[in-house]
Design a protein around this motif. Sequence first.
Motif, PDB file in Angstrom:
ATOM      1  N   SER A 251       0.820  -1.212   0.000  1.00  0.00           N
ATOM      2  CA  SER A 251       0.000   0.000   0.000  1.00  0.00           C
ATOM      3  C   SER A 251       0.856   1.264   0.000  1.00  0.00           C
ATOM      4  O   SER A 251       0.313   2.373  -0.062  1.00  0.00           O
ATOM      5  N   THR A 252       2.164   1.115   0.049  1.00  0.00           N
ATOM      6  CA  THR A 252       3.059   2.277   0.018  1.00  0.00           C
ATOM      7  C   THR A 252       2.774   3.192  -1.173  1.00  0.00           C
ATOM      8  O   THR A 252       2.744   4.419  -1.027  1.00  0.00           O
ATOM      9  N   GLY A 290      12.654   5.026  -3.286  1.00  0.00           N
ATOM     10  CA  GLY A 290      11.539   4.393  -2.613  1.00  0.00           C
ATOM     11  C   GLY A 290      11.850   3.023  -2.061  1.00  0.00           C
ATOM     12  O   GLY A 290      12.950   2.470  -2.253  1.00  0.00           O
ATOM     13  N   PHE A 291      10.865   2.454  -1.390  1.00  0.00           N
ATOM     14  CA  PHE A 291      11.057   1.179  -0.690  1.00  0.00           C
ATOM     15  C   PHE A 291      11.594   0.087  -1.610  1.00  0.00           C
ATOM     16  O   PHE A 291      12.544  -0.618  -1.268  1.00  0.00           O
ATOM     17  N   PHE A 292      10.992  -0.086  -2.776  1.00  0.00           N
ATOM     18  CA  PHE A 292      11.385  -1.195  -3.643  1.00  0.00           C
ATOM     19  C   PHE A 292      12.783  -0.981  -4.218  1.00  0.00           C
ATOM     20  O   PHE A 292      13.555  -1.936  -4.344  1.00  0.00           O
ATOM     21  N   SER A 293      13.117   0.242  -4.552  1.00  0.00           N
ATOM     22  CA  SER A 293      14.482   0.521  -5.008  1.00  0.00           C
ATOM     23  C   SER A 293      15.492   0.223  -3.899  1.00  0.00           C
ATOM     24  O   SER A 293      16.552  -0.369  -4.149  1.00  0.00           O
ATOM     25  N   MET A 353       2.711   3.154   9.386  1.00  0.00           N
ATOM     26  CA  MET A 353       2.843   4.507   8.845  1.00  0.00           C
ATOM     27  C   MET A 353       1.456   5.030   8.466  1.00  0.00           C
ATOM     28  O   MET A 353       0.567   4.261   8.082  1.00  0.00           O
ATOM     29  N   GLN A 354       1.288   6.350   8.585  1.00  0.00           N
ATOM     30  CA  GLN A 354       0.060   6.991   8.128  1.00  0.00           C
ATOM     31  C   GLN A 354       0.400   7.986   7.030  1.00  0.00           C
ATOM     32  O   GLN A 354       1.420   8.685   7.092  1.00  0.00           O
ATOM     33  N   HIS A 355      -0.453   8.055   6.013  1.00  0.00           N
ATOM     34  CA  HIS A 355      -0.239   8.988   4.917  1.00  0.00           C
ATOM     35  C   HIS A 355      -0.686  10.392   5.334  1.00  0.00           C
ATOM     36  O   HIS A 355      -1.871  10.616   5.600  1.00  0.00           O
TER      37      HIS A 355
END
Length: 369
Positions: A251-252, A290-293, A353-355
């Motif tokens: 959901s990031t 980002g997270f995946f990178s 985490m909250q957006h």
Amino acid sequence: MLAKLKPLLCAAGGLLLAMSVSAAADHDITIGAILPLTGPAAPIGLQEQQGVTFAVDRANADGGVQGHKIKVLFEDSQGKPDQGVLAFNRLVDLNDVPATLTAYSSISIAIAPLGTRREVLIINPAAQSDKLADASPFLFNTIPLVRDEAAVVARYALEKLGKKAAVIYENAAAGIDGAEDFKKVFVEAGGEIITEEPVEFGQTNFRSVLLKVAAAKPDFVYISVTQGQEAFAEQVGQIPNFPVAVGNTFSTPFFGYPSTVGWYHTAIKSGITPELEAEFNEKFDTKEMGFFSREYFNSTNILIQLIDHVLTAGKEVTGPNLRDALLEIKTFKSGIADITFETNTAQREVEIMQHGEKERIKIDYTPSK
């Protein structure tokens, strides 16, 4: 005459031997990466490819590994298991790779038995289906599985958001596992699932599902999808008073849309130094690493460390030798994360985490007993 030629022949032989050793030291070591570079999952696949490329380019700029340049062959799985299997076979049959990175649960599950049969090390930095826990003795997961995240967010949602939940899940390995794991913990803790709706991998029109969920009036929605977040978020914005949503690491990408402000997701704790992120952003013309990178950069560096370990031991770079090196080293530390393998799946801290409107906010939460 022969006596006169002998020193010259010896010298020539020594020169040829030295050239042979030099050539052996300089030849490339090739690894693979099976990523979704086209199709609905391509935006995430691009981030993963950038992370791998960043790690390999930095290693090669420093001279490679003991004189060997690292070469990575990217194969496009299109996010489909059958294409992932074809990609794996091409990497092994045509290029004899000893190791490959993988992405997406359905693909990782499909190639796992091939890794066992061909003795090829498979490093998974992102797929999270629970089935990956024992898919192959040659497959290692550098992040926790979906059950580890689902348990955390289920308890948080029950305590903070309400007892009535709706579930939207992707009808694929990770989506199904995420939904089932969430429901199990949530219901056992006293919550109620009032509706659940499946979506298909590659789907871009979510309106009918979103309207059904909104009409059920849950306290919140648990979302377990791995792609299509942009279309999903835009269509949520067209439905008045859509309930707050929670999810896991996938959901990031919902962050950054007006309709998703206030949403929550669990995340695998990882970090990045400002200097490294600035270098990455300049190289790929991006705004963040980002997270995946980050995860694919870190996992590629783990693989490079394994190659160095095997070469230092004077062994051939093969899948079994790389696997043995991983089990021997066990702990890999970096500015991204410290990763320890006690099983084939690394245990790492899970955050909530909250957006916000402009940033993600870490929630201070300790589950109640």
